[in-house]
Design a protein around this motif. Structure first.
Motif, PDB file in Angstrom:
ATOM      1  N   UNK A 107       5.638   0.299   3.827  1.00 51.99           N
ATOM      2  CA  UNK A 107       5.011   0.098   2.524  1.00 51.99           C
ATOM      3  C   UNK A 107       5.579  -1.130   1.818  1.00 51.99           C
ATOM      4  N   UNK A 108       6.914  -1.268   1.788  1.00 51.03           N
ATOM      5  CA  UNK A 108       7.517  -2.266   0.901  1.00 51.03           C
ATOM      6  C   UNK A 108       7.365  -3.694   1.398  1.00 51.03           C
ATOM      7  N   UNK A 226      -1.105   4.606   6.487  1.00 52.59           N
ATOM      8  CA  UNK A 226      -2.324   4.724   7.299  1.00 52.59           C
ATOM      9  C   UNK A 226      -3.400   3.781   6.790  1.00 52.59           C
ATOM     10  N   UNK A 227      -3.552   3.686   5.470  1.00 50.98           N
ATOM     11  CA  UNK A 227      -4.565   2.811   4.878  1.00 50.98           C
ATOM     12  C   UNK A 227      -4.289   1.356   5.228  1.00 50.98           C
ATOM     13  N   UNK A 231      -6.539   0.237   8.271  1.00 51.96           N
ATOM     14  CA  UNK A 231      -7.619  -0.571   7.720  1.00 51.96           C
ATOM     15  C   UNK A 231      -7.674  -1.964   8.290  1.00 51.96           C
ATOM     16  N   UNK A 232      -6.492  -2.585   8.476  1.00 51.19           N
ATOM     17  CA  UNK A 232      -6.447  -3.936   9.050  1.00 51.19           C
ATOM     18  C   UNK A 232      -6.756  -3.892  10.538  1.00 51.19           C
ATOM     19  N   UNK A 233      -6.192  -2.916  11.228  1.00 50.87           N
ATOM     20  CA  UNK A 233      -6.363  -2.858  12.679  1.00 50.87           C
ATOM     21  C   UNK A 233      -7.829  -2.661  13.061  1.00 50.87           C
ATOM     22  N   UNK A 246      -3.681  -1.172  -1.544  1.00 53.88           N
ATOM     23  CA  UNK A 246      -2.445  -0.385  -1.550  1.00 53.88           C
ATOM     24  C   UNK A 246      -1.756  -0.463  -2.914  1.00 53.88           C
ATOM     25  N   UNK A 247      -1.801  -1.640  -3.559  1.00 54.92           N
ATOM     26  CA  UNK A 247      -1.170  -1.788  -4.880  1.00 54.92           C
ATOM     27  C   UNK A 247      -1.884  -0.929  -5.914  1.00 54.92           C
TER      28      UNK A 247
END
Length: 423
Positions: A107-108, A226-227, A231-233, A246-247
């Motif tokens: 995440x970070x 997961x998002x 989402x990118x993959x 995500x933000x």
């Protein structure tokens, strides 16, 4: 070969303790003023053009995401989940430290943000449970190196842009090496805990009710991972869109789900994001201009010819590159090194048949290790400053964890399957 003139100018600036982007700027300006027929207006364009790349918008979004995690309450929930998973092991808090960095890495996206957060969250508790402060600091610093490798690490984004490689492929390629680094650090923590006599942080196994409550509290954070990666993959959205989504999701979780985020937290997060983004962009702009000069001067071709004249064995080449990057990482910031060296080394990778995604993981892990080595180790200096540990004590008590990271580097280098299996 006039590009070689830039290097002594930069080294002189480094010796005067100037910031890296100022040193590179001085070298580039000297090149355009005295050694190149290219108009100075072109130099200005080369400085500005990298900042106009829309893909770089992913960086401030992920930096903001990392700064919001603590105030949103997500980091606290992940800490409970990490303790649930590994708290019963010998040296439970040390294992929790490593596991939390792995969970936060999804995440970070920033090892500095991760290290700063861990110094505040878990190092004081480790001291209260009898850990030497230097060992707690070393575990925190070394485990933060997992963050740039686990997607959505900012280094993965920058390498993808510089090497013209799919950022989605880089994200997926970082999963197994990141998990392997976590496993090796857990083994190192267990061995040190056995030697020092550190106890588990939990005396009982978690009950079904506690497990359910912890998972229920942590699911929004796990959903974010997961998002972002999924989402990118699967090409649902770009890395920039993933960072924005995500933000916004984190803000929603912090304000409406956990109800822990305040207006003051937002203003602090935006201010910190502006500072970190400005620092990263200054390095990207100057190092991109320097990389353009090297391309103009055909430095990459010269380097390819020089290296292939020495060896055509890819394993020997990777060994030499590892040693060179570990040394350079002691003195030069990793983002700048990546942007400068990748265009130079791409012709060599093509000739030796080395996959650029695999090489990207090698380079990122190398440069991450550089953040732990003096005199310019940013994570080392940050952690030692926040925990008030001397560099000598850090190195003396932290060598088992550094050794675990170096072993991970060797495995990533010579076992391409780790980087390419999921890709």
């Amino acid at each position: 070969m006039t590009w070689i003139i830039i290097i002594p100018i930069m080294l002189a600036m480094f010796m005067l303790n100037m910031r890296i982007y100022l040193a590179m700027f001085a070298g580039i300006l000297g090149y355009f003023l005295f050694f190149s027929p290219v108009p100075l207006a072109i130099a200005v364009q080369r400085f500005m053009s990298p900042a106009e790349n829309a893909s770089l918008l992913a960086i401030p979004f992920f930096v903001l995401l990392g700064t919001l995690l603590g105030s949103a309450g997500i980091a606290t929930r992940l800490l409970r989940l990490a303790d649930l998973l590994v708290g019963r092991m010998t040296g439970g808090l040390g294992h929790t430290n490593v596991m939390l960095s792995t969970l936060m890495g999804g995440i970070s996206a920033s090892n500095l943000a991760d290290a700063a957060m861990m110094c505040r969250m878990i190092v004081p508790e480790m001291e209260r449970q009898g850990y030497k402060r230097s060992i707690a600091a070393a575990i925190t610093a070394c485990s933060s190196l997992i963050t740039p490798i686990i997607p959505p690490g900012i280094a993965l984004i920058i390498y993808g842009l510089v090497a013209d490689v799919s950022i989605g492929s880089m994200f997926v390629a970082g999963i197994l090496p990141g998990l392997m680094c976590c496993a090796l650090l857990l083994i190192a923590v267990w061995l040190v805990a056995r030697r020092e006599g550190y106890k588990p942080s939990r005396t009982t196994w978690p009950t079904m009710r506690e497990t359910g409550t912890t998972l229920l509290g942590a699911w929004p954070a796990l959903f974010l991972v997961v998002v972002i990666v999924g989402g990118i993959r699967f090409a649902i959205f770009t890395p920039t869109e993933a960072g924005a989504i995500a933000t916004v999701t984190t803000l929603f979780i912090g304000v409406f789900v956990y109800r822990e985020m305040r207006l003051r937290d937002l203003t602090q997060a935006f201010a910190e994001t502006a500072r970190q983004t400005a620092a990263v962009l200054l390095v990207i702009m100057t190092s991109s201009a320097l990389a353009w000069i090297f391309t103009l001067e055909r430095a990459g071709v010269s380097m390819a010819e020089f290296i292939t004249a020495l060896t055509t064995n890819p394993y020997v080449f990777l060994l030499v590159i590892n040693i060179a990057l570990l040394i350079l990482g002691m003195f030069i910031e990793g983002t700048a090194l990546m942007i400068i060296l990748v265009p130079l080394l791409k012709p060599v990778l093509v000739q030796l048949g080395i996959d650029p995604v695999h090489f990207g993981l090698i380079m990122i892990l190398n440069l991450s290790i550089g953040t732990l080595t003096p005199p310019v180790g940013t994570v080392l200096l940050l952690v030692c400053n926040l925990t008030r540990v001397s560099i000598v004590d850090f190195v003396r008590d932290g060598w088992p964890f550094l050794l675990a990271i170096l072993l991970a580097l060797l495995l990533v280098t010579y076992v391409p399957f780790l980087s390419l299996a999921l890709v």
